[in-house]
Design a protein around this motif. Structure first.
Motif, PDB file in Angstrom:
ATOM      1  N   THR A   1       3.922  11.903   3.562  1.00  0.00           N
ATOM      2  CA  THR A   1       2.719  11.656   4.375  1.00  0.00           C
ATOM      3  C   THR A   1       1.944  10.426   3.894  1.00  0.00           C
ATOM      4  OG1 THR A   1       1.473  13.203   2.987  1.00  0.00           O
ATOM      5  CG2 THR A   1       2.464  14.071   5.014  1.00  0.00           C
ATOM      6  N   LYS A   2       2.511   9.720   2.896  1.00  0.00           N
ATOM      7  CA  LYS A   2       1.901   8.468   2.424  1.00  0.00           C
ATOM      8  C   LYS A   2       2.949   7.355   2.502  1.00  0.00           C
ATOM      9  CE  LYS A   2      -1.469  10.589  -0.691  1.00  0.00           C
ATOM     10  NZ  LYS A   2      -1.978  10.653  -2.087  1.00  0.00           N
ATOM     11  N   PRO A   3       3.299   6.931   3.713  1.00  0.00           N
ATOM     12  CA  PRO A   3       4.353   5.918   3.856  1.00  0.00           C
ATOM     13  C   PRO A   3       3.922   4.574   3.283  1.00  0.00           C
ATOM     14  CG  PRO A   3       3.223   6.230   5.944  1.00  0.00           C
ATOM     15  CD  PRO A   3       2.698   7.292   5.024  1.00  0.00           C
ATOM     16  N   ILE A   4       4.887   3.855   2.744  1.00  0.00           N
ATOM     17  CA  ILE A   4       4.605   2.507   2.246  1.00  0.00           C
ATOM     18  C   ILE A   4       4.315   1.596   3.438  1.00  0.00           C
ATOM     19  CG2 ILE A   4       5.529   0.526   0.983  1.00  0.00           C
ATOM     20  CD1 ILE A   4       7.315   2.470  -0.539  1.00  0.00           C
ATOM     21  N   VAL A   5       3.185   0.908   3.380  1.00  0.00           N
ATOM     22  CA  VAL A   5       2.790  -0.001   4.455  1.00  0.00           C
ATOM     23  C   VAL A   5       3.276  -1.404   4.085  1.00  0.00           C
ATOM     24  CG1 VAL A   5       0.884  -0.936   5.808  1.00  0.00           C
ATOM     25  CG2 VAL A   5       0.776   1.417   4.959  1.00  0.00           C
ATOM     26  N   PRO A   6       4.197  -1.986   4.835  1.00  0.00           N
ATOM     27  CA  PRO A   6       4.796  -3.274   4.442  1.00  0.00           C
ATOM     28  C   PRO A   6       3.806  -4.430   4.500  1.00  0.00           C
ATOM     29  CG  PRO A   6       5.462  -2.705   6.660  1.00  0.00           C
ATOM     30  CD  PRO A   6       4.729  -1.506   6.125  1.00  0.00           C
ATOM     31  N   ASN A   7       4.107  -5.448   3.718  1.00  0.00           N
ATOM     32  CA  ASN A   7       3.270  -6.658   3.717  1.00  0.00           C
ATOM     33  C   ASN A   7       3.590  -7.579   4.885  1.00  0.00           C
ATOM     34  OD1 ASN A   7       1.875  -5.983   1.369  1.00  0.00           O
ATOM     35  ND2 ASN A   7       3.428  -6.893   0.045  1.00  0.00           N
ATOM     36  N   ILE A   8       4.764  -7.411   5.478  1.00  0.00           N
ATOM     37  CA  ILE A   8       5.155  -8.219   6.630  1.00  0.00           C
ATOM     38  C   ILE A   8       5.650  -7.271   7.717  1.00  0.00           C
ATOM     39  CG2 ILE A   8       5.759 -10.263   5.273  1.00  0.00           C
ATOM     40  CD1 ILE A   8       8.690  -9.437   5.467  1.00  0.00           C
ATOM     41  N   ASP A   9       5.813  -7.798   8.920  1.00  0.00           N
ATOM     42  CA  ASP A   9       6.274  -6.971  10.026  1.00  0.00           C
ATOM     43  C   ASP A   9       7.717  -6.548   9.773  1.00  0.00           C
ATOM     44  OD1 ASP A   9       5.998  -5.639  12.427  1.00  0.00           O
ATOM     45  OD2 ASP A   9       6.712  -7.333  13.620  1.00  0.00           O
ATOM     46  N   ILE A  10       8.026  -5.281  10.097  1.00  0.00           N
ATOM     47  CA  ILE A  10       9.378  -4.761   9.944  1.00  0.00           C
ATOM     48  C   ILE A  10       9.878  -4.251  11.292  1.00  0.00           C
ATOM     49  CG2 ILE A  10       9.049  -4.205   7.510  1.00  0.00           C
ATOM     50  CD1 ILE A  10       8.608  -1.294   8.296  1.00  0.00           C
TER      51      ILE A  10
ATOM     52  N   TRP B   1       0.843  -1.187   0.000  1.00  0.00           N
ATOM     53  CA  TRP B   1       0.000   0.000   0.000  1.00  0.00           C
ATOM     54  C   TRP B   1       0.889   1.252   0.000  1.00  0.00           C
ATOM     55  CZ3 TRP B   1      -4.938   0.998  -0.894  1.00  0.00           C
ATOM     56  CH2 TRP B   1      -5.475   2.223  -0.467  1.00  0.00           C
ATOM     57  N   ASN B   2       0.579   2.188  -0.876  1.00  0.00           N
ATOM     58  CA  ASN B   2       1.283   3.461  -1.052  1.00  0.00           C
ATOM     59  C   ASN B   2       2.597   3.341  -1.819  1.00  0.00           C
ATOM     60  OD1 ASN B   2      -0.618   5.152   0.164  1.00  0.00           O
ATOM     61  ND2 ASN B   2       0.272   4.917   2.200  1.00  0.00           N
ATOM     62  N   SER B   3       2.954   2.145  -2.293  1.00  0.00           N
ATOM     63  CA  SER B   3       4.112   2.072  -3.184  1.00  0.00           C
ATOM     64  C   SER B   3       3.725   2.686  -4.533  1.00  0.00           C
ATOM     65  CB  SER B   3       4.589   0.631  -3.357  1.00  0.00           C
ATOM     66  OG  SER B   3       3.566  -0.177  -3.913  1.00  0.00           O
ATOM     67  N   VAL B   4       4.717   3.176  -5.263  1.00  0.00           N
ATOM     68  CA  VAL B   4       4.459   3.926  -6.496  1.00  0.00           C
ATOM     69  C   VAL B   4       5.000   3.144  -7.688  1.00  0.00           C
ATOM     70  CG1 VAL B   4       4.844   6.090  -7.722  1.00  0.00           C
ATOM     71  CG2 VAL B   4       4.620   6.095  -5.232  1.00  0.00           C
ATOM     72  N   VAL B   5       4.140   2.872  -8.645  1.00  0.00           N
ATOM     73  CA  VAL B   5       4.528   2.149  -9.856  1.00  0.00           C
ATOM     74  C   VAL B   5       4.319   3.063 -11.058  1.00  0.00           C
ATOM     75  CG1 VAL B   5       4.095   0.158 -11.318  1.00  0.00           C
ATOM     76  CG2 VAL B   5       3.903  -0.065  -8.832  1.00  0.00           C
ATOM     77  N   LYS B   6       5.377   3.265 -11.839  1.00  0.00           N
ATOM     78  CA  LYS B   6       5.306   4.125 -13.014  1.00  0.00           C
ATOM     79  C   LYS B   6       5.807   3.392 -14.247  1.00  0.00           C
ATOM     80  CE  LYS B   6       5.973   8.551 -10.589  1.00  0.00           C
ATOM     81  NZ  LYS B   6       6.771   9.806 -10.556  1.00  0.00           N
ATOM     82  N   ASP B   7       5.345   3.853 -15.405  1.00  0.00           N
ATOM     83  CA  ASP B   7       5.809   3.330 -16.686  1.00  0.00           C
ATOM     84  C   ASP B   7       7.158   3.982 -17.002  1.00  0.00           C
ATOM     85  OD1 ASP B   7       6.268   2.536 -19.268  1.00  0.00           O
ATOM     86  OD2 ASP B   7       4.432   3.400 -20.113  1.00  0.00           O
TER      87      ASP B   7
ATOM     88  N   ASN C   1      -3.432   8.105   5.966  1.00  0.00           N
ATOM     89  CA  ASN C   1      -2.998   7.463   4.725  1.00  0.00           C
ATOM     90  C   ASN C   1      -2.396   6.077   4.925  1.00  0.00           C
ATOM     91  OD1 ASN C   1      -3.696   9.651   3.068  1.00  0.00           O
ATOM     92  ND2 ASN C   1      -1.772  10.699   3.488  1.00  0.00           N
ATOM     93  N   SER C   2      -2.182   5.683   6.186  1.00  0.00           N
ATOM     94  CA  SER C   2      -1.505   4.408   6.432  1.00  0.00           C
ATOM     95  C   SER C   2      -2.289   3.444   7.317  1.00  0.00           C
ATOM     96  CB  SER C   2      -0.137   4.659   7.076  1.00  0.00           C
ATOM     97  OG  SER C   2      -0.295   5.225   8.368  1.00  0.00           O
ATOM     98  N   GLY C   3      -3.122   3.975   8.221  1.00  0.00           N
ATOM     99  CA  GLY C   3      -3.842   3.118   9.150  1.00  0.00           C
ATOM    100  C   GLY C   3      -3.077   2.780  10.406  1.00  0.00           C
ATOM    101  N   TYR C   4      -1.873   3.318  10.572  1.00  0.00           N
ATOM    102  CA  TYR C   4      -1.118   3.074  11.796  1.00  0.00           C
ATOM    103  C   TYR C   4      -1.819   3.729  12.988  1.00  0.00           C
ATOM    104  CZ  TYR C   4       3.057   1.352   9.326  1.00  0.00           C
ATOM    105  OH  TYR C   4       3.951   0.620   8.582  1.00  0.00           O
ATOM    106  N   ASN C   5      -1.604   3.168  14.181  1.00  0.00           N
ATOM    107  CA  ASN C   5      -2.114   3.801  15.403  1.00  0.00           C
ATOM    108  C   ASN C   5      -0.987   4.115  16.387  1.00  0.00           C
ATOM    109  OD1 ASN C   5      -1.429   1.300  16.332  1.00  0.00           O
ATOM    110  ND2 ASN C   5      -3.438   0.790  17.175  1.00  0.00           N
ATOM    111  N   GLU C   6       0.262   4.042  15.889  1.00  0.00           N
ATOM    112  CA  GLU C   6       1.423   4.405  16.681  1.00  0.00           C
ATOM    113  C   GLU C   6       2.299   5.357  15.881  1.00  0.00           C
ATOM    114  OE1 GLU C   6       2.262   0.433  19.437  1.00  0.00           O
ATOM    115  OE2 GLU C   6       3.498   0.849  17.668  1.00  0.00           O
TER     116      GLU C   6
END
Length: 346
Positions: A250-259, A26-32, A306-311
């Motif tokens: 303000t749109k941090p990438i939300v990782p797929n696994i715990d970091i 989530w929030n990663s950026v993909v461009k052509d 933008n991320s859903g974090y609560n910390e």
């Protein structure tokens, strides 16, 4: 046009934590790549969980991707089991966003956070199919750059890096991108050396091939001798004077696994008021420059939304020394908005 790396899902399922290599967060950026003028592979020479926790890379990634003419993508060091798969199957090192081989980018940038990661840089270049030594890389190879705190002691890596960036990079990165794009549009005058000559004239840029290091009989470093006419005798670090208005993602990438640091991040200030002589960071990032609590609260609310974090992690060299800390963490500041009642400061 480069072709993306396609890894057999069966092979990927045999390595630990395959989510390290699939991207799509989530929030990663993909461009052509065909629609932009500059492609940048931002490399952190460590595993995904460590690399995704680094604030500096988050800032530069988001900063460059704000530009419509630049595509910046992440590249991290694979775990040994994944490296074995890549070497045995002939997979080159690739980016997370588009799975593009690293050697197909215009620029490959490494962050130098700690000396123990230097060998990972060489290993990543080897995995990418990029010659290790700068002198062996032709104009068909990407520009290999490096920055971060360890760039202040660049000499151990000067044989491998085309250009080092000293200091804070939010402003100089924009100049760098403009310079490379203009050089490409002009037909790459002078080849890679011509580009390096231009970069050497900009503040904070150290091009090691334009200097010769001097050592005494004991092997101790004594200084640099300029070997390329026009190269500066001294390189000064870049400093962002106005941290209140400097870019912050303000749109941090939300990782797929715990970091390692899996939470939102606020940078309260830069520098440190204590001035301990043994502290590298305290020396490098002076002077102290603070952000206002109002600005920090606004950033926090955007990041959480933008991320859903609560910390939120308060990220500075000595966060408890922030002059407005009581005002920032005052519950009354946050109780006005029901969405932030459960917010925790770490």
């Amino acid at each position: 046009m480069s072709h993306p790396v396609e890894i057999d899902p069966i092979l990927l399922s045999k390595v630990s934590k395959p989510a390290r290599y699939v991207g799509g967060e989530w929030n990663s950026v993909v461009k052509d790549h065909d629609a932009v003028k500059l492609t940048v592979a931002y490399c952190f020479p460590d595993v995904y969980e460590v690399a995704m926790s680094h604030l500096g890379l988050r800032i530069l990634y988001a900063l460059l991707n704000e530009r419509p003419d630049v595509a910046a993508e992440r590249v991290y060091a694979p775990w040994p089991d994944m490296e074995e798969v890549m070497r045995s199957q002939g997979y080159p090192l690739f980016s997370l966003e588009t799975k593009t081989p690293v050697r197909d980018f215009d620029m490959v940038g490494f962050t130098l956070q700690y000396e123990m990661s230097f060998t990972n840089i060489l290993n990543m270049l080897d995995l990418a199919g990029i010659p290790l030594f700068a002198k062996d890389r032709g104009d068909d190879m990407p520009l290999v750059a490096a920055g971060g705190p360890c760039a202040y002691n660049a000499e151990p890596l000067t044989d491998y890096i085309d250009v080092f960036f000293l200091g804070e990079s939010e402003e100089s990165t924009q100049v760098l991108a403009d310079t490379i794009i203009a050089w490409k549009e002009q037909g790459k005058p002078g080849g890679k050396k011509g580009l390096l000559k231009q970069l050497s004239q900009q503040p904070g840029n150290y091009v090691p091939s334009f200097y010769e290091a001097q050592y005494d009989a004991k092997g101790d470093f004594q200084g640099l001798t300029v070997t390329e006419p026009g190269a500066p005798a001294e390189i000064e670090k870049c400093v962002v004077s106005d941290v209140e208005h400097v870019f912050f993602p303000t749109k941090p990438i939300v990782p797929n696994i715990d970091i390692v640091h899996n939470r939102a991040v606020l940078e309260l200030f830069r520098g440190c008021s204590r001035g301990c002589r043994f502290c590298q960071a305290g020396m490098l990032y002076r002077p102290v420059r603070e952000k206002s609590p109002e600005h920090l609260a606004d950033l926090a609310k955007q990041i959480i939304a933008n991320s859903g974090y609560n910390e939120i992690s308060l990220m500075s060299l000595s966060s408890a020394d922030y002059s407005c800390l009581p005002e920032l963490v005052d519950p009354q500041r946050w109780q006005a908005d029901a969405d932030f009642l459960a917010l925790e400061f770490v």
